[in-house]
Design an enzyme around this catalytic site. Structure first.
Site, PDB file in Angstrom:
ATOM      1  N   ARG A  67     -95.879  47.902  -5.687  1.00  0.00           N
ATOM      2  CA  ARG A  67     -96.540  46.740  -5.099  1.00  0.00           C
ATOM      3  C   ARG A  67     -97.638  46.258  -6.051  1.00  0.00           C
ATOM      4  O   ARG A  67     -98.081  46.988  -6.945  1.00  0.00           O
ATOM      5  CB  ARG A  67     -97.157  47.105  -3.751  1.00  0.00           C
ATOM      6  CG  ARG A  67     -96.170  47.649  -2.718  1.00  0.00           C
ATOM      7  CD  ARG A  67     -96.899  48.038  -1.447  1.00  0.00           C
ATOM      8  NE  ARG A  67     -96.012  48.539  -0.411  1.00  0.00           N
ATOM      9  CZ  ARG A  67     -95.705  49.821  -0.224  1.00  0.00           C
ATOM     10  NH1 ARG A  67     -96.239  50.740  -1.037  1.00  0.00           N
ATOM     11  NH2 ARG A  67     -94.901  50.194   0.748  1.00  0.00           N
ATOM     12  N   LYS A  95    -100.063  52.586   0.045  1.00  0.00           N
ATOM     13  CA  LYS A  95    -100.759  52.183   1.263  1.00  0.00           C
ATOM     14  C   LYS A  95    -101.358  53.393   1.972  1.00  0.00           C
ATOM     15  O   LYS A  95    -100.833  54.497   1.911  1.00  0.00           O
ATOM     16  CB  LYS A  95     -99.784  51.488   2.209  1.00  0.00           C
ATOM     17  CG  LYS A  95     -99.360  50.092   1.778  1.00  0.00           C
ATOM     18  CD  LYS A  95     -98.471  49.476   2.841  1.00  0.00           C
ATOM     19  CE  LYS A  95     -98.123  48.037   2.509  1.00  0.00           C
ATOM     20  NZ  LYS A  95     -97.265  47.431   3.558  1.00  0.00           N
ATOM     21  N   HIS A 110     -93.599  40.672  -4.359  1.00  0.00           N
ATOM     22  CA  HIS A 110     -92.824  41.508  -3.450  1.00  0.00           C
ATOM     23  C   HIS A 110     -91.321  41.351  -3.678  1.00  0.00           C
ATOM     24  O   HIS A 110     -90.543  42.248  -3.365  1.00  0.00           O
ATOM     25  CB  HIS A 110     -93.173  41.178  -1.990  1.00  0.00           C
ATOM     26  CG  HIS A 110     -93.068  42.358  -1.089  1.00  0.00           C
ATOM     27  ND1 HIS A 110     -93.910  43.447  -1.174  1.00  0.00           N
ATOM     28  CD2 HIS A 110     -92.194  42.659  -0.085  1.00  0.00           C
ATOM     29  CE1 HIS A 110     -93.584  44.340  -0.262  1.00  0.00           C
ATOM     30  NE2 HIS A 110     -92.539  43.890   0.403  1.00  0.00           N
ATOM     31  N   ARG A 166     -90.210  43.977  -5.919  1.00  0.00           N
ATOM     32  CA  ARG A 166     -90.016  45.245  -5.195  1.00  0.00           C
ATOM     33  C   ARG A 166     -88.629  45.255  -4.535  1.00  0.00           C
ATOM     34  O   ARG A 166     -87.925  46.268  -4.576  1.00  0.00           O
ATOM     35  CB  ARG A 166     -91.127  45.407  -4.157  1.00  0.00           C
ATOM     36  CG  ARG A 166     -91.029  46.670  -3.322  1.00  0.00           C
ATOM     37  CD  ARG A 166     -92.314  46.824  -2.497  1.00  0.00           C
ATOM     38  NE  ARG A 166     -92.204  47.854  -1.497  1.00  0.00           N
ATOM     39  CZ  ARG A 166     -92.345  49.157  -1.723  1.00  0.00           C
ATOM     40  NH1 ARG A 166     -92.590  49.566  -2.972  1.00  0.00           N
ATOM     41  NH2 ARG A 166     -92.245  50.039  -0.766  1.00  0.00           N
ATOM     42  N   HIS A 203     -91.133  54.301   1.504  1.00  0.00           N
ATOM     43  CA  HIS A 203     -91.186  53.786   2.870  1.00  0.00           C
ATOM     44  C   HIS A 203     -91.597  54.900   3.828  1.00  0.00           C
ATOM     45  O   HIS A 203     -91.099  56.027   3.739  1.00  0.00           O
ATOM     46  CB  HIS A 203     -89.815  53.234   3.298  1.00  0.00           C
ATOM     47  CG  HIS A 203     -89.472  51.935   2.656  1.00  0.00           C
ATOM     48  ND1 HIS A 203     -88.178  51.509   2.437  1.00  0.00           N
ATOM     49  CD2 HIS A 203     -90.265  50.936   2.160  1.00  0.00           C
ATOM     50  CE1 HIS A 203     -88.188  50.327   1.865  1.00  0.00           C
ATOM     51  NE2 HIS A 203     -89.439  49.960   1.677  1.00  0.00           N
ATOM     52  N   TYR A 245     -82.140  47.274   3.770  1.00  0.00           N
ATOM     53  CA  TYR A 245     -81.364  47.153   2.542  1.00  0.00           C
ATOM     54  C   TYR A 245     -79.883  47.405   2.778  1.00  0.00           C
ATOM     55  O   TYR A 245     -79.059  47.110   1.908  1.00  0.00           O
ATOM     56  CB  TYR A 245     -81.899  48.121   1.480  1.00  0.00           C
ATOM     57  CG  TYR A 245     -83.228  47.674   0.922  1.00  0.00           C
ATOM     58  CD1 TYR A 245     -83.294  46.880  -0.216  1.00  0.00           C
ATOM     59  CD2 TYR A 245     -84.427  48.014   1.547  1.00  0.00           C
ATOM     60  CE1 TYR A 245     -84.505  46.450  -0.726  1.00  0.00           C
ATOM     61  CE2 TYR A 245     -85.642  47.587   1.041  1.00  0.00           C
ATOM     62  CZ  TYR A 245     -85.675  46.808  -0.090  1.00  0.00           C
ATOM     63  OH  TYR A 245     -86.873  46.367  -0.583  1.00  0.00           O
TER      64      TYR A 245
END
Length: 358
Positions: free
Chosen positions: A211, A235, A303, A306, A329, A338
């Protein structure tokens, strides 16, 4: 500034925020050229204050109002308990402040509100915002309501009452084609410092799925050259190691040897102009947008790079679990999106088309 202080009969100990603005106003009045702002003197003031030459600003003695005390408490919870990043905390605090102000305008309090108040505020947010922004605000509202219940500020937890924003999971991950990625990278002139830096950042995002905030947070010590690993600060203060492919490592080495000035702190990627310090996530976003504009790729953003890494992994034969590990994730539901672009697997699930009767 030194001559200005002497002219006014002041010494450096008198230099505070108030005097700084007086100096800037006087400087602006003397010339029609572009003059510096208060932000230009941030590092100077910090240096003088650390050295003891200039006093630190006095802390405010005014008590915070009850509403602000609630928001501050919520912010402390997000930092200590949730470990969120600064941007997420600012967004959640803004939503919480808007909700508290909305209650006050409706002659309600956290104790006296009910489900209808939460729904009405949420619907106002959703109708006034685009879908993506509404999702973020509603997520912040749920987080605030859960915290308020834990702190006995509400009679019950109203988080489950907040409606969900429509559209979650309905869009396909929009990755770039390899031709578009090549065109994006070709916009970087690797014969310049700027081009070397931007090229390295674009490669990290398109190959490893980093990111924008993760690219800006990279430190020199985060690369273990012997082990061939790179530490990603993601994150929620999460830190995870990823394998560093040879081609990505070579790009970083090229930048560190020929593009990054020696010294200047621990940040991997630096700004191009003084003061030389680490870039921000906004800088990374702007690099992608400018490169996309030059390459003639409308709608390309950080993004999407990504998503490009995720879709390329999937089409190269990686499983959804492996894609989730590379993209870091937290929830399998994020990776499940995906599956929609895995044409080979989806083709096996499709029912045969019914034959037309003769």
């Amino acid at each position: 500034m030194d001559r200005w202080l002497q002219h006014k009969g002041l010494d450096v100990a008198s230099l505070d925020d108030c005097e700084l603005h007086v100096f800037l106003d006087a400087l602006s009045a003397e010339t029609s050229k572009r003059t510096p702002t208060a932000a230009s003197f941030t590092f100077l003031l910090e240096y003088l204050r650390t050295a003891g030459a200039t006093p630190w600003p006095a802390a405010s003695t005014e008590p915070a109002n009850p509403e602000q005390a609630v928001i501050d408490g919520f912010g402390h919870y997000l930092i200590v308990e949730r470990g969120l990043g600064a941007r997420s905390i600012a967004s959640y605090e803004k939503t919480a402040g808007s909700f508290v102000a909305w209650l006050d305008g409706s002659a309600k309090t956290l104790q006296s509100m009910d489900a209808s108040d939460v729904i009405t505020f949420a619907m106002d947010v959703y109708s006034a915002q685009k879908s993506l922004h509404a999702k973020k605000e509603l997520t912040g509202l749920r987080s605030f309501l859960r915290w308020a219940y834990l702190e006995d500020l509400t009679e019950r937890s109203w988080a489950d009452v907040v409606p969900s924003a429509a559209g979650h999971g309905t869009n396909l991950p929009k990755g770039l084609t390899q031709k578009e990625v090549d065109a994006l990278l070709a916009t970087c002139d690797r014969g310049t410092v700027t081009g070397l830096r931007n090229y390295a950042m674009l490669v990290l995002m398109s190959r490893l799925g980093l990111r924008a905030g993760e690219v800006s947070a990279l430190l020199l010590k985060d690369v273990d050259w012997r082990a061939g690993e790179i530490l990603v600060r993601g994150k929620g203060s999460c830190q995870e190691k990823l394998p560093l492919p040879h081609d990505v490592g070579s790009v970083l080495v090229d930048y560190l040897r020929h593009g990054r000035p020696p010294g200047w702190g621990n940040a991997m990627f630096l700004k191009l102009y003084a003061p030389l310090k680490g870039i921000t996530s906004g800088d990374v976003v702007n690099v992608v947008l400018v490169a996309a504009q030059r390459a003639g790729i409308p709608g390309a953003c950080a993004h999407r790079l990504r998503h490009t890494a995720g879709t390329q992994l999937l089409r190269a034969g990686s499983s959804l679990a492996e894609v989730g590990q590379v993209l870091r994730h937290r929830s399998p539901a994020s990776t499940a999106l995906y599956a929609k672009v895995d044409d080979a697997s989806l083709r096996g699930l499709a029912l045969p088309w019914p034959q037309t009767a003769p």
